[in-house]
Scaffold this motif. Structure first.
Motif, PDB file in Angstrom:
ATOM      1  N   HIS A 121       0.841  -1.198   0.000  1.00 42.64           N
ATOM      2  CA  HIS A 121       0.000   0.000   0.000  1.00 42.64           C
ATOM      3  C   HIS A 121       0.876   1.247   0.000  1.00 42.64           C
ATOM      4  O   HIS A 121       2.076   1.178   0.280  1.00 42.64           O
ATOM      5  N   SER A 125       2.668   4.318   1.324  1.00 41.60           N
ATOM      6  CA  SER A 125       3.193   4.585   2.662  1.00 41.60           C
ATOM      7  C   SER A 125       4.275   5.648   2.541  1.00 41.60           C
ATOM      8  O   SER A 125       5.466   5.331   2.524  1.00 41.60           O
ATOM      9  N   THR A 168      -7.145  -0.947   6.483  1.00 40.95           N
ATOM     10  CA  THR A 168      -6.265  -0.213   7.395  1.00 40.95           C
ATOM     11  C   THR A 168      -6.176   1.225   6.897  1.00 40.95           C
ATOM     12  O   THR A 168      -6.655   1.539   5.811  1.00 40.95           O
ATOM     13  N   VAL A 169      -5.545   2.091   7.683  1.00 42.93           N
ATOM     14  CA  VAL A 169      -5.412   3.485   7.273  1.00 42.93           C
ATOM     15  C   VAL A 169      -4.710   3.557   5.914  1.00 42.93           C
ATOM     16  O   VAL A 169      -5.163   4.239   4.998  1.00 42.93           O
ATOM     17  N   GLU A 170      -3.608   2.813   5.754  1.00 36.59           N
ATOM     18  CA  GLU A 170      -2.853   2.866   4.501  1.00 36.59           C
ATOM     19  C   GLU A 170      -3.648   2.259   3.351  1.00 36.59           C
ATOM     20  O   GLU A 170      -3.612   2.761   2.224  1.00 36.59           O
ATOM     21  N   GLU A 177      -6.937   2.137   3.074  1.00 38.25           N
ATOM     22  CA  GLU A 177      -7.993   3.083   2.716  1.00 38.25           C
ATOM     23  C   GLU A 177      -7.420   4.208   1.864  1.00 38.25           C
ATOM     24  O   GLU A 177      -8.010   4.615   0.858  1.00 38.25           O
ATOM     25  N   ALA A 178      -6.243   4.732   2.285  1.00 34.89           N
ATOM     26  CA  ALA A 178      -5.638   5.841   1.545  1.00 34.89           C
ATOM     27  C   ALA A 178      -5.305   5.393   0.124  1.00 34.89           C
ATOM     28  O   ALA A 178      -5.526   6.119  -0.847  1.00 34.89           O
ATOM     29  N   HIS A 220      -8.481   5.241  -1.885  1.00 34.84           N
ATOM     30  CA  HIS A 220      -8.957   6.575  -2.248  1.00 34.84           C
ATOM     31  C   HIS A 220      -8.121   7.176  -3.367  1.00 34.84           C
ATOM     32  O   HIS A 220      -8.647   7.809  -4.286  1.00 34.84           O
ATOM     33  N   HIS A 252     -17.340  -2.319   4.622  1.00 39.01           N
ATOM     34  CA  HIS A 252     -16.883  -2.428   6.008  1.00 39.01           C
ATOM     35  C   HIS A 252     -18.093  -2.730   6.865  1.00 39.01           C
ATOM     36  O   HIS A 252     -19.157  -2.173   6.662  1.00 39.01           O
ATOM     37  N   GLY A 272     -15.344   1.976  15.537  1.00 33.45           N
ATOM     38  CA  GLY A 272     -15.215   2.401  14.139  1.00 33.45           C
ATOM     39  C   GLY A 272     -15.904   1.433  13.197  1.00 33.45           C
ATOM     40  O   GLY A 272     -16.648   1.825  12.299  1.00 33.45           O
ATOM     41  N   HIS A 300     -19.292   2.027  10.846  1.00 31.34           N
ATOM     42  CA  HIS A 300     -19.354   1.687   9.418  1.00 31.34           C
ATOM     43  C   HIS A 300     -20.531   0.753   9.147  1.00 31.34           C
ATOM     44  O   HIS A 300     -21.230   0.885   8.141  1.00 31.34           O
TER      45      HIS A 300
END
Lengths: 199, 199
Positions: free
Chosen positions: B109, B111, B145-147, B149-150, B153, B171, B185, B189
């Motif tokens: 992903h 990073s 995960t945050v990464e 999802e980023a 997007h 989710h 969280g 969702h």
């Protein structure tokens, strides 16, 4: 059907390692392929070298690629002490304690139900080793399991007619635990084996 | 100093496997040496064959020893669906669900802190693949995960000008768990993504 044949074969081969199931083997295979191919090749070489090159020490029967293992070849060790263990990993564990006598490595423990009698686990070789040596004490360090105890008792009986001290490692509470978590059998051994506190 | 050199080298080499520390490596090495030498040799061969023979699929970038992986080579798959995942293991996981479209495998992903930008994880190749194909939908199945999802997007933004549906896997609460154990969280969702019950 998802992985290509070479990857599938690698995953299947990794599963022979103890404690490695399908998911872990997948993770291992892909980690090596994606991150560390040279490490994977080094592992392959180390495996081949060890599987083809490692035999047993002629004297103590532990795994070794030399005729004599490092412990048996070392002339500075105490030749009056012999420690009998169930396997090569136990040699390592006893070494860590600072023990510097000799070793003899059985092939596991007596297990009549599995057809493992004295010959199968190498007790005749142990007797030859004791015959050939000049030991004043034989320490029986088989595992504290039913089979390990039985093996220790069997060896102790064989050695009874000789003028060699035969000892068994102490049973008791392990360091760092809590008394309430120790099982009853261990605690009973710890009580029976109590010793005066040296001040 | 307890094991002979070949055994020590094997133990060190085994430690490159993920999740394998000193004790586990010792157990693995001795188990192979004592119980399954032919298995150890087979593992060495499988490792060598895979490390030297496995490359990447030209089309989806997953690990494969052929120019095209089994998924890309299969003519019966749905050419209108493309599922984008972070790694080869995710292909396997999505396959298990019965999905029979095409795949594209990123190298992890985005990073930025680790210096992994769009080029490093293969997003230009993904764009080429979409250009060359005839997809009507791109499913972004990067990790939740945050990464991940980023990354999803970022790809969605790149694809926005095109007339391709871009979707993200749902989710929500995983099956079989208990609601009180699900984190806030995820539950938020799950609530936001609620759907009418089809009766």
């Amino acid at each position: 059907m998802s992985f290509s044949p070479l990857i599938r074969q690698l995953i299947d081969a990794l599963r022979i390692l103890p404690g490695v199931g399908q998911k872990t083997a997948q993770r291992m295979a892909l980690q090596l392929l994606e991150r560390d191919r040279s490490g994977g090749l080094r592992l392959a070489q180390a495996l081949t070298a060890a599987m083809e090159g490692v035999g047993h020490c002629q004297r103590c029967r532990t795994l070794s690629e030399e005729a004599l293992c490092p412990q048996c070849a070392d002339p500075r060790r105490d030749d009056s002490l012999l420690c009998v263990v169930e396997g090569p990993l136990d040699v390592f564990a006893v070494e860590q304690t600072g023990y510097r006598g000799r070793f003899f490595v059985l092939k596991g423990h007596l297990s009549p139900l599995d057809g493992l009698g004295p010959e199968a686990i190498g007790i005749p070789e142990l007797m030859e080793r004791i015959e050939a040596g000049s030991f004043s004490e034989v320490i029986l360090a088989t595992n504290p399991t039913v089979e390990g105890e039985a093996t220790a008792h069997y060896i102790a009986q064989l050695l009874a007619p000789r003028s060699i001290a035969v000892t068994r490692i102490a049973h008791g509470v392990p360091l760092g635990g809590e008394l309430e978590l120790v099982d009853g059998g261990t605690l009973a051994h710890a009580l029976a084996g109590r010793r005066p506190i040296g001040l």
